[in-house]
Design a protein around this motif. Structure first.
Motif, PDB file in Angstrom:
ATOM      1  N   LYS A  94       0.885  -1.190  -0.025  1.00  8.24           N
ATOM      2  CA  LYS A  94       0.082   0.122  -0.209  1.00  8.24           C
ATOM      3  C   LYS A  94       0.909   1.374  -0.056  1.00  8.24           C
ATOM      4  CE  LYS A  94      -3.756  -2.279   2.653  1.00  8.24           C
ATOM      5  NZ  LYS A  94      -4.236  -2.666   3.852  1.00  8.24           N
ATOM      6  N   SER A  95       2.133   0.963   0.210  1.00  7.57           N
ATOM      7  CA  SER A  95       2.963   2.198  -0.038  1.00  7.57           C
ATOM      8  C   SER A  95       3.157   2.975  -1.227  1.00  7.57           C
ATOM      9  CB  SER A  95       4.395   1.582   0.410  1.00  7.57           C
ATOM     10  OG  SER A  95       4.575   1.136   1.768  1.00  7.57           O
ATOM     11  N   GLN A  96       3.523   4.491  -1.291  1.00  6.91           N
ATOM     12  CA  GLN A  96       3.634   5.184  -2.595  1.00  6.91           C
ATOM     13  C   GLN A  96       4.785   4.655  -3.232  1.00  6.91           C
ATOM     14  OE1 GLN A  96       1.145   7.637  -3.292  1.00  6.91           O
ATOM     15  NE2 GLN A  96      -0.323   6.540  -1.738  1.00  6.91           N
ATOM     16  N   GLY A  97       4.621   5.147  -4.484  1.00  2.12           N
ATOM     17  CA  GLY A  97       6.086   4.862  -5.234  1.00  2.12           C
ATOM     18  C   GLY A  97       6.465   3.453  -5.858  1.00  2.12           C
ATOM     19  N   ILE A  98       5.685   2.593  -5.451  1.00  2.92           N
ATOM     20  CA  ILE A  98       5.989   1.250  -5.852  1.00  2.92           C
ATOM     21  C   ILE A  98       5.370   0.973  -7.073  1.00  2.92           C
ATOM     22  CG2 ILE A  98       5.912  -1.274  -5.109  1.00  2.92           C
ATOM     23  CD1 ILE A  98       5.916  -0.445  -2.266  1.00  2.92           C
ATOM     24  N   SER A  99       6.243   0.293  -8.283  1.00  2.00           N
ATOM     25  CA  SER A  99       5.818   0.003  -9.338  1.00  2.00           C
ATOM     26  C   SER A  99       4.710  -1.154  -9.140  1.00  2.00           C
ATOM     27  CB  SER A  99       6.998  -0.380 -10.177  1.00  2.00           C
ATOM     28  OG  SER A  99       7.356  -1.671  -9.837  1.00  2.00           O
ATOM     29  N   PRO A 100       4.035  -0.951 -10.435  1.00  2.00           N
ATOM     30  CA  PRO A 100       2.827  -1.836 -10.347  1.00  2.00           C
ATOM     31  C   PRO A 100       3.192  -3.437 -10.511  1.00  2.00           C
ATOM     32  CG  PRO A 100       2.320  -0.069 -11.910  1.00  2.00           C
ATOM     33  CD  PRO A 100       3.738   0.040 -11.392  1.00  2.00           C
ATOM     34  N   LYS A 101       4.277  -3.558 -11.187  1.00  2.00           N
ATOM     35  CA  LYS A 101       4.825  -4.816 -11.377  1.00  2.00           C
ATOM     36  C   LYS A 101       5.143  -5.558  -9.990  1.00  2.00           C
ATOM     37  CE  LYS A 101       7.751  -7.538 -14.267  1.00  2.00           C
ATOM     38  NZ  LYS A 101       8.779  -7.496 -15.512  1.00  2.00           N
ATOM     39  N   VAL A 102       5.808  -4.693  -9.018  1.00  2.57           N
ATOM     40  CA  VAL A 102       6.002  -4.937  -7.960  1.00  2.57           C
ATOM     41  C   VAL A 102       4.961  -5.185  -6.777  1.00  2.57           C
ATOM     42  CG1 VAL A 102       7.366  -4.283  -5.644  1.00  2.57           C
ATOM     43  CG2 VAL A 102       8.461  -3.989  -7.820  1.00  2.57           C
ATOM     44  N   VAL A 103       3.704  -4.410  -7.130  1.00  2.00           N
ATOM     45  CA  VAL A 103       2.662  -4.597  -6.234  1.00  2.00           C
ATOM     46  C   VAL A 103       2.044  -5.897  -6.740  1.00  2.00           C
ATOM     47  CG1 VAL A 103       0.403  -3.460  -5.978  1.00  2.00           C
ATOM     48  CG2 VAL A 103       2.333  -1.740  -6.048  1.00  2.00           C
ATOM     49  N   ALA A 104       2.050  -6.127  -8.107  1.00  2.63           N
ATOM     50  CA  ALA A 104       1.353  -7.449  -8.551  1.00  2.63           C
ATOM     51  C   ALA A 104       2.046  -8.697  -7.857  1.00  2.63           C
ATOM     52  CB  ALA A 104       1.254  -7.543 -10.001  1.00  2.63           C
ATOM     53  N   ALA A 105       3.596  -8.388  -7.855  1.00  4.66           N
ATOM     54  CA  ALA A 105       4.253  -9.780  -7.643  1.00  4.66           C
ATOM     55  C   ALA A 105       4.084  -9.877  -5.619  1.00  4.66           C
ATOM     56  CB  ALA A 105       5.615  -9.368  -7.578  1.00  4.66           C
ATOM     57  N   MET A 106       3.852  -8.645  -5.333  1.00  5.91           N
ATOM     58  CA  MET A 106       3.439  -8.654  -3.691  1.00  5.91           C
ATOM     59  C   MET A 106       2.225  -9.313  -3.499  1.00  5.91           C
ATOM     60  SD  MET A 106       5.352  -5.136  -2.345  1.00  5.91           S
ATOM     61  CE  MET A 106       5.017  -5.515  -0.558  1.00  5.91           C
ATOM     62  N   LYS A 107       1.254  -8.879  -4.196  1.00  7.03           N
ATOM     63  CA  LYS A 107      -0.199  -9.371  -4.022  1.00  7.03           C
ATOM     64  C   LYS A 107      -0.199 -11.080  -4.225  1.00  7.03           C
ATOM     65  CE  LYS A 107      -2.940  -5.491  -4.804  1.00  7.03           C
ATOM     66  NZ  LYS A 107      -3.917  -4.754  -5.495  1.00  7.03           N
ATOM     67  N   ASP A 108       0.348 -11.452  -5.139  1.00  4.55           N
ATOM     68  CA  ASP A 108       0.532 -12.899  -5.588  1.00  4.55           C
ATOM     69  C   ASP A 108       1.149 -13.554  -4.514  1.00  4.55           C
ATOM     70  OD1 ASP A 108      -0.426 -12.724  -7.931  1.00  4.55           O
ATOM     71  OD2 ASP A 108       1.227 -12.564  -9.221  1.00  4.55           O
ATOM     72  N   CYS A 109       2.397 -12.959  -3.765  1.00  6.84           N
ATOM     73  CA  CYS A 109       3.197 -13.178  -2.751  1.00  6.84           C
ATOM     74  C   CYS A 109       2.369 -13.464  -1.515  1.00  6.84           C
ATOM     75  CB  CYS A 109       4.387 -12.555  -2.463  1.00  6.84           C
ATOM     76  SG  CYS A 109       5.575 -13.390  -1.356  1.00  6.84           S
TER      77      CYS A 109
END
Length: 199
Positions: A94-109
């Motif tokens: 939920k942090s600001q400035g994280i790329s969508p790709k990283v956010v997607a990987a984190m959600k999968d994780c």
């Protein structure tokens, strides 16, 4: 003369109390020392021996010299670490400035870790059941659940590979996941040890 004898009496009493206190503390310390040695020796069967000892030695009084309690504690410690890592990742995503790709990987994780938490809970549930004549069946189920948890954690960690995933978030997340995976690996080794000692 009388005051001298009373001084001697109190001096003797003090020495006796000191000796008694020392003996009592030595007796109290002995079981913990034995338990700590038991944990250290048991951890030799794991891949990550130092992590095994540091994560379990604080529970020496609970574990004592029981391979079953050692395995159970190892699963509980792993479960706790998996839960806290999941919480950290949810907050980070939920942090600001994280790329969508990283956010997607984190959600999968987070999803993979959720499965891992479920599987570790199932293995604890199995461990608490009355063993009886179904011990081998119970151990097989526990080994299956914990192995599945380890697979989920590895899948989660794999999602953070590649150049697009560089940065502090990747470093932080991977460190947390790797720690959980190492704890899970150790727990599985201690479960296998418990099974071999029981058999």
């Amino acid at each position: 003369m009388e005051s001298l004898s009373s001084k001697q009496f109190f001096a003797s009493l003090f020495i006796l109390l000191a000796i008694s206190s020392y003996i009592n503390s030595s007796l109290a310390a002995t079981p913990k020392k034995v338990s700590t040695e038991f944990i250290k020796t048991s951890c030799n069967s794991t891949t990550y021996q130092k992590l095994c000892f540091t994560s379990l030695s604080t529970y020496a009084n609970v574990i004592q010299t029981s391979p079953e309690l050692l395995a159970m504690t190892a699963i509980n410690v792993t479960l706790s670490s998996a839960k806290s890592t999941t919480t950290i990742m949810v907050n980070l995503s939920k942090s600001q400035g994280i790329s969508p790709k990283v956010v997607a990987a984190m959600k999968d994780c987070v999803e993979e870790l959720g499965d891992s938490v479920y599987e570790l809970k199932k293995s604890i549930g199995e461990m608490k059941k009355n063993k009886g004549s179904n011990f081998q069946l119970m151990i097989n189920d526990i080994q299956t659940w914990v192995s599945a948890a380890l697979t989920d954690e590895t899948t989660c960690s794999d999602g953070f590979q590649g150049k697009a995933m560089n940065g502090n978030v990747k470093t932080l997340v991977r460190a947390g996941i790797v720690n959980v995976a190492h704890l899970t690996s150790n727990a599985l080794a201690l479960i296998n040890r418990y099974a071999s000692l029981h058999g």
